[in-house]
Design an enzyme around this catalytic site. Structure first.
Site, PDB file in Angstrom:
ATOM      1  N   LYS A 180      56.237  36.533  49.989  1.00 48.28           N
ATOM      2  CA  LYS A 180      56.185  35.479  50.998  1.00 48.28           C
ATOM      3  C   LYS A 180      57.410  35.583  51.889  1.00 48.28           C
ATOM      4  CE  LYS A 180      57.792  31.383  51.514  1.00 48.28           C
ATOM      5  NZ  LYS A 180      58.063  31.332  52.982  1.00 48.28           N
ATOM      6  N   GLY A 233      67.999  33.646  49.715  1.00 52.71           N
ATOM      7  CA  GLY A 233      67.980  32.457  50.570  1.00 52.71           C
ATOM      8  C   GLY A 233      69.085  31.493  50.185  1.00 52.71           C
ATOM      9  N   SER A 234      68.827  30.209  50.393  1.00 57.35           N
ATOM     10  CA  SER A 234      69.894  29.226  50.203  1.00 57.35           C
ATOM     11  C   SER A 234      70.020  28.799  48.738  1.00 57.35           C
ATOM     12  CB  SER A 234      69.626  27.985  51.054  1.00 57.35           C
ATOM     13  OG  SER A 234      68.563  27.241  50.492  1.00 57.35           O
ATOM     14  N   THR A 237      67.547  25.909  47.819  1.00 62.32           N
ATOM     15  CA  THR A 237      66.180  26.347  47.489  1.00 62.32           C
ATOM     16  C   THR A 237      66.155  26.997  46.113  1.00 62.32           C
ATOM     17  OG1 THR A 237      65.809  26.730  49.835  1.00 62.32           O
ATOM     18  CG2 THR A 237      64.200  27.667  48.347  1.00 62.32           C
ATOM     19  N   ALA A 238      67.217  27.734  45.783  1.00 60.11           N
ATOM     20  CA  ALA A 238      67.285  28.420  44.483  1.00 60.11           C
ATOM     21  C   ALA A 238      67.285  27.422  43.330  1.00 60.11           C
ATOM     22  CB  ALA A 238      68.522  29.289  44.424  1.00 60.11           C
ATOM     23  N   GLU A 255      69.590  35.820  45.121  1.00 59.66           N
ATOM     24  CA  GLU A 255      70.681  36.252  46.005  1.00 59.66           C
ATOM     25  C   GLU A 255      70.906  35.140  47.011  1.00 59.66           C
ATOM     26  OE1 GLU A 255      72.501  38.829  45.691  1.00 59.66           O
ATOM     27  OE2 GLU A 255      71.381  39.953  44.189  1.00 59.66           O
ATOM     28  N   CYS A 289      74.467  36.899  55.075  1.00 53.94           N
ATOM     29  CA  CYS A 289      75.151  36.230  53.960  1.00 53.94           C
ATOM     30  C   CYS A 289      76.504  36.867  53.665  1.00 53.94           C
ATOM     31  CB  CYS A 289      74.273  36.223  52.721  1.00 53.94           C
ATOM     32  SG  CYS A 289      73.713  37.865  52.264  1.00 53.94           S
ATOM     33  N   GLU A 393      78.548  27.002  53.871  1.00 52.16           N
ATOM     34  CA  GLU A 393      78.070  28.165  54.628  1.00 52.16           C
ATOM     35  C   GLU A 393      77.500  27.682  55.964  1.00 52.16           C
ATOM     36  OE1 GLU A 393      75.789  32.232  53.639  1.00 52.16           O
ATOM     37  OE2 GLU A 393      74.657  30.456  53.110  1.00 52.16           O
TER      38      GLU A 393
END
Length: 489
Positions: A180, A233-234, A237-238, A255, A289, A393
């Site tokens: 996705k 991603g962020s 979200t992780a 990551e 990142c 970030e």
């Protein structure tokens, strides 16, 4: 939209079981450099993910039983096909993401090609272990097998580059995948799907489902037949992925973000350091990142560094991404631009000085790009370590420059954030370089350079920057199950 309007838009379809499948509902995707809707992306959910997982599951027995050499040849063929269309992919990536055509041509698409070639090669060179126990009359050996269906969720900053960094090792190891991509940057993934059959990838080995995280992503993360998930991603979200996947005991590779320090000692070679640090701050609009967003400069050279750094940052040209002379393209979305601008406002409210860029210099844009999401490279000085601009970030063309006195002090300050992805150290003193590198809480440390990558080596972060590593050996271990076999003779 009127019929004429919708005909001009690119309409993507999900790729499931080797076929393009239309979706019942769609979301708009914007061209960041103009602010116009230019593409419609499937708004997939449970049903589409279910179909994709079934296709991947059905394709697994045949794909996993192919020899390593067969899979390797298919990956190489896919790399050749993408490389053949490099210019079309670069144009699409630049238009969809807002990055400069130069960056897409020289970084994103060549790296996507390299990802397939690299894993096509590395998969042939992994060896299993064997030990003997003569006293027990036993021999032990290990074997590795693919896990099953891998769920791959990739971000919007380096769309094809980071998607292929996951697909390549996953399928090289014999897994099948449901990927996705970000709903904001789905075009190059869709273009890649058109090449899979020609490369010899059997139907169902690679399935791509487009849509949002809360809908399509959630369905993938919660699916009981997807035993492993790789996400870039962020950190936020992780956390959600970790919670949702926990009941199924899934294997996770995460990551996440960074708040990466550059540490510049007074014996640094500034002629090398300044152009590289400008690049490490503003490349890809600062949407990498690994970008350096906290620059610590030893007090003796602080004012000279600042003067030269700002002068160099001001030379970077912001504008239409398809102009080959432009250095900084558009940010990904209106919301993201607003978020990045707010960090600059907060810094000013806290008494920091904005030396160039946002709110200080005039941004001149071509008429067609007036509504695009652009921002000048922005340098902020005199920011306190506890400021959100030094702790969070920002993920935009903004960097903070502060002074330090001693090695001991700067290590402590560099480590004083929740992230630990990458760091750069600039010094001519070899002993110091090693000492500092050992003490930084960071998965990657570059000294006197930035973003020099050997894909054999582990990539990933500490603390809130993630779990696990990616690279030849690390990706192989993540995407396979190891079995220990003991034989008594």
């Amino acid at each position: 939209p009127t019929m004429a309007h919708s005909q001009a838009l690119l309409v993507l379809e999900n790729f499931i079981g080797g076929k393009f499948v239309p979706c019942s509902s769609y979301i708009d995707s914007y061209n960041p450099s103009t602010g116009d809707v230019y593409c419609r992306v499937p708004d997939s959910g449970k049903e589409e993910v279910e179909a994709a997982v079934k296709a991947a599951k059905d394709a697994f027995p045949i794909w996993s039983s192919k020899s390593l050499l067969e899979r390797s040849q298919i990956l190489n063929k896919l790399a050749d096909l993408i490389e053949h269309d490099l210019e079309a992919f670069a144009q699409a990536e630049s238009k969809d993401q807002g990055k400069t055509i130069t960056f897409a041509r020289t970084v994103d698409i060549p790296r996507a090609v390299h990802n397939f070639r690299f894993f096509a090669s590395s998969i042939l060179h992994h060896v299993t272990e064997c030990t003997e126990m003569p006293t027990m009359g036993c021999v032990h050996y290990t074997s590795r097998a693919p896990v099953g269906v891998a769920g791959l969720i990739s971000p919007w900053n380096l769309p094809l580059y980071l998607l292929t960094w996951k697909i390549a090792p996953a399928i090289a190891c014999g897994n099948t995948v449901v990927a996705k991509p970000s709903e904001m940057t789905s075009v190059t993934a869709w273009m890649m799907c058109k090449l899979l059959e020609k490369a010899g990838v059997p139907p169902g080995v690679v399935n791509v489902v487009f849509g949002t995280g809360p809908k399509a992503g959630e369905a993938l993360v919660c699916h009981p037949n997807v035993p492993l998930l790789s996400f870039t991603g962020s950190t936020l979200t992780a956390q959600r992925i970790t919670e949702r996947s926990a009941p199924h005991c899934k294997r996770l590779s995460l990551e996440l973000g960074g708040k990466n320090p550059a540490i510049i000692f007074d014996d640094a070679d500034l002629s090398q350091c300044i152009p590289t640090t400008v690049r490490s701050s503003f490349a890809n609009q600062g949407e990498i990142c690994l970008c350096t967003s906290r620059i610590f400069v030893q007090r003796g050279i602080y004012s000279e560094f600042l003067k030269r750094f700002v002068a160099e940052a001001k030379k970077w040209k912001t504008g239409n991404p398809s102009d080959p002379t432009v250095d900084v393209g558009a940010l990904i979305s209106k919301e993201h631009l607003e978020k990045v601008r707010n960090y600059v406002k907060k810094a000013q409210a806290e008494g920091a000085r904005v030396l160039c860029g946002e709110g200080v210099d005039h941004l001149a844009l071509p008429p067609a790009n007036q509504k695009g999401y652009f921002m000048l490279p922005t340098v902020i000085a005199e920011v306190k370590d506890e400021s959100c601009c030094m702790q969070e970030e920002i993920f935009g063309p903004v960097t903070c420059v502060v002074a330090f006195d001693t090695e001991e002090e700067v290590i402590k300050r560099a480590n004083g954030v929740k992230y630990g992805l990458a760091a750069t150290v600039w010094s001519g003193n070899v002993g110091r370089v090693h000492r500092v590198a050992h003490r930084l809480q960071s998965g990657l440390v570059w000294t006197n350079c930035w973003l020099v990558r050997d894909l054999n080596l582990p990539f990933g972060g500490m603390k809130a920057s993630g779990i696990g590593r990616e690279g030849a050996k690390d990706s192989y271990e993540f995407f396979t199950e190891v079995k220990t076999i003991t034989i008594k003779h």
